[in-house]
Design an enzyme around this catalytic site. Structure first.
Site, PDB file in Angstrom:
ATOM      1  N   HIS A  17       7.841   8.387   4.550  1.00  0.00           N
ATOM      2  CA  HIS A  17       6.619   9.184   4.684  1.00  0.00           C
ATOM      3  C   HIS A  17       6.857  10.658   4.353  1.00  0.00           C
ATOM      4  O   HIS A  17       6.082  11.521   4.758  1.00  0.00           O
ATOM      5  CB  HIS A  17       5.973   9.040   6.081  1.00  0.00           C
ATOM      6  CG  HIS A  17       5.512   7.640   6.384  1.00  0.00           C
ATOM      7  ND1 HIS A  17       4.509   7.360   7.296  1.00  0.00           N
ATOM      8  CD2 HIS A  17       5.897   6.430   5.898  1.00  0.00           C
ATOM      9  CE1 HIS A  17       4.313   6.052   7.357  1.00  0.00           C
ATOM     10  NE2 HIS A  17       5.153   5.459   6.522  1.00  0.00           N
ATOM     11  N   ASP A  47       0.810  -1.232   0.000  1.00  0.00           N
ATOM     12  CA  ASP A  47       0.000   0.000   0.000  1.00  0.00           C
ATOM     13  C   ASP A  47       0.837   1.273   0.000  1.00  0.00           C
ATOM     14  O   ASP A  47       1.994   1.283   0.405  1.00  0.00           O
ATOM     15  CB  ASP A  47      -0.977   0.007   1.193  1.00  0.00           C
ATOM     16  CG  ASP A  47      -0.297  -0.231   2.544  1.00  0.00           C
ATOM     17  OD1 ASP A  47       0.730  -0.933   2.586  1.00  0.00           O
ATOM     18  OD2 ASP A  47      -0.804   0.288   3.558  1.00  0.00           O
ATOM     19  N   GLU A  95      -0.709  -2.133   5.095  1.00  0.00           N
ATOM     20  CA  GLU A  95       0.156  -2.137   6.279  1.00  0.00           C
ATOM     21  C   GLU A  95       0.019  -0.821   7.044  1.00  0.00           C
ATOM     22  O   GLU A  95       0.176  -0.781   8.255  1.00  0.00           O
ATOM     23  CB  GLU A  95       1.627  -2.351   5.879  1.00  0.00           C
ATOM     24  CG  GLU A  95       2.580  -2.549   7.044  1.00  0.00           C
ATOM     25  CD  GLU A  95       2.986  -1.244   7.729  1.00  0.00           C
ATOM     26  OE1 GLU A  95       3.166  -1.246   8.963  1.00  0.00           O
ATOM     27  OE2 GLU A  95       3.132  -0.225   7.042  1.00  0.00           O
ATOM     28  N   GLU A  96      -0.289   0.253   6.302  1.00  0.00           N
ATOM     29  CA  GLU A  96      -0.207   1.596   6.886  1.00  0.00           C
ATOM     30  C   GLU A  96      -1.423   1.983   7.714  1.00  0.00           C
ATOM     31  O   GLU A  96      -1.400   3.001   8.389  1.00  0.00           O
ATOM     32  CB  GLU A  96      -0.044   2.650   5.779  1.00  0.00           C
ATOM     33  CG  GLU A  96       1.202   2.496   4.913  1.00  0.00           C
ATOM     34  CD  GLU A  96       2.463   3.001   5.604  1.00  0.00           C
ATOM     35  OE1 GLU A  96       2.389   3.417   6.780  1.00  0.00           O
ATOM     36  OE2 GLU A  96       3.522   2.957   4.966  1.00  0.00           O
TER      37      GLU A  96
END
Ligand code: NI
Length: 395
Positions: free
Chosen positions: A367, A84, A142-143
């Site tokens: 990020h 993702d 996952e996020e």
């Protein structure tokens, strides 16, 4: 390790290098958010199907599993990649930058998926040499809590799995290094939301109000005592207030303030006590000043705790394949990872593949809108997977 295998696997990874980079760039250009990885999962499925020898399935709507079952009985090893992207607008200008406004592969999951596709392609061609089974998890989300790993575990992907390994490309770690951590590696990331309710009014007449800003500020300050004064200094704990929202202008005392933040820990017993400790502080401060509160606390992923024996095999693989200087025995960090969901079911190891490169300007943190990875790291990741498979399953 068998010398001829070493040479073959490394050469196979080198030969596949351009394909892996191509896959990574395709995924990078077409990022999808957590739980929405429909095109990504289809791309992964179609690519895996073209390799042959794999049994494919879709454990959930946006995930893919591939099973490579060798002719001889043995253990089952699972390899995991996450797929993702994040709600970030990419600021990189390379030609394969995100084509989706506001969505970006800013954590390297595009690379994880490409590396695991690479490993699956090479291993599928070596099916006759596989003892036992290699299972490939292409995981969604996952996020975003509750995370894709837990859903995949619920769907049964870990049934019959003896060992599980996964990796994260890591830009703070220089290219060529592989980061290995024994025991606790990444923390349990919990989240809280708090509203401090006062009584709004004229800023010049504070005595007629209950000043939510002044009360909330004291709450934030006093929450810091939980780590600094109420917790064993030898335990690892982080409590960060990350949002503080209240008010509209300079002459109005707002009626309420919204706060949220994160709590990170490793120890399960300590972790359990935090909501109560926080609420005691919040209740005391707000009551003292005639305010009220709404407090919500959510336990997130479990901590990632690497298994001693599995980790030793990864360490040995790194030494043998890349040499002593490649190994970086790292400290744990307070980040979180839903890889921990697999580790509830079987012993495992999560490790870092260095992907930063100062000379090439690849220094932005994960990020970040200008995050990227050194694509030379992809080949290193593929090699690590390949060698680890034969080390765990035997030849
Ligand atoms: Ni990540």
């Amino acid at each position: 390790m068998n010398e001829s295998v070493t040479v073959d696997l490394n050469k196979a990874a080198q030969d596949l290098r351009e394909d892996v980079i191509k896959w990574r760039r395709h995924l990078h250009e077409n990022p999808e958010l957590s739980f929405e990885e429909e095109k990504t999962a289809q791309f992964v499925y179609d690519t895996l199907e073209s390799f042959g020898n794999l049994e494919l399935s879709r454990p959930t709507k946006t995930s893919v599993m591939a099973r490579l079952i060798g002719p001889n009985p043995g253990k089952t090893l699972a390899l995991r990649a996450d797929m993702d992207a994040l709600p970030i607008h990419e600021e990189n200008t390379f030609e394969f930058a995100s084509q989706v406004p506001g969505v970006m592969h800013a954590c390297g999951h595009d690379g994880h998926t490409a590396m695991l596709l690479g490993a699956a392609k090479i291993l599928s061609g070596l099916k006759d040499q596989i003892k036992g089974e290699v299972r490939f998890f292409f995981q969604h989300a996952e996020e975003l809590f509750p995370g894709g790993a837990e859903e995949m575990v619920q769907a049964g992907v870990m049934d019959g799995v003896d060992l599980v390994i996964g990796t994260h490309l890591w830009s703070p770690l220089e290219l060529g290094k592989i980061g290995v951590v024994y025991g606790p590696m990444m923390a349990a990331p919990d989240t809280f939301w708090l509203t401090v309710n006062g009584k709004g009014g004229h800023a010049a007449l504070p005595h007629q109000t209950v000043d939510s800003i002044a009360v909330a500020a004291q709450v934030v300050t006093n929450l810091q005592h939980i780590v600094s004064r109420n917790t064993d200094p030898l335990d690892n704990l982080v409590l960060s207030v990350t949002q503080f929202v209240g008010g509209t202008t300079h002459n109005v005392i707002p009626g309420s303030v919204d706060i949220c933040g994160t709590v990170r820990s490793f120890d399960a017993n300590l972790r359990k006590t935090i909501p109560e400790k926080m609420e005691r502080v919040i209740k005391g401060i707000t009551e003292a000043h005639e305010a009220t509160y709404d407090f919500k606390y959510e336990f997130g992923y479990r901590p990632v705790i690497n298994d001693e024996e599995v980790t030793a095999v990864i360490e040995e693989t790194v030494r043998e394949v890349f040499g002593e200087e490649a190994l970086d025995l790292m400290k744990p960090n307070m980040g979180g990872e839903d890889f921990s969901a697999y580790m509830e079911k079987a012993p495992g190891c999560f490790f870092y593949v260095g992907a930063g490169n100062e000379e090439k300007g690849i220094t932005y943190p994960h990020h970040h809108a200008r995050f990227t990875v050194d694509e030379d790291a992809l080949e290193i990741g593929v090699k690590t997977f390949l060698h680890a498979v034969f080390k765990f399953l035997g030849k």
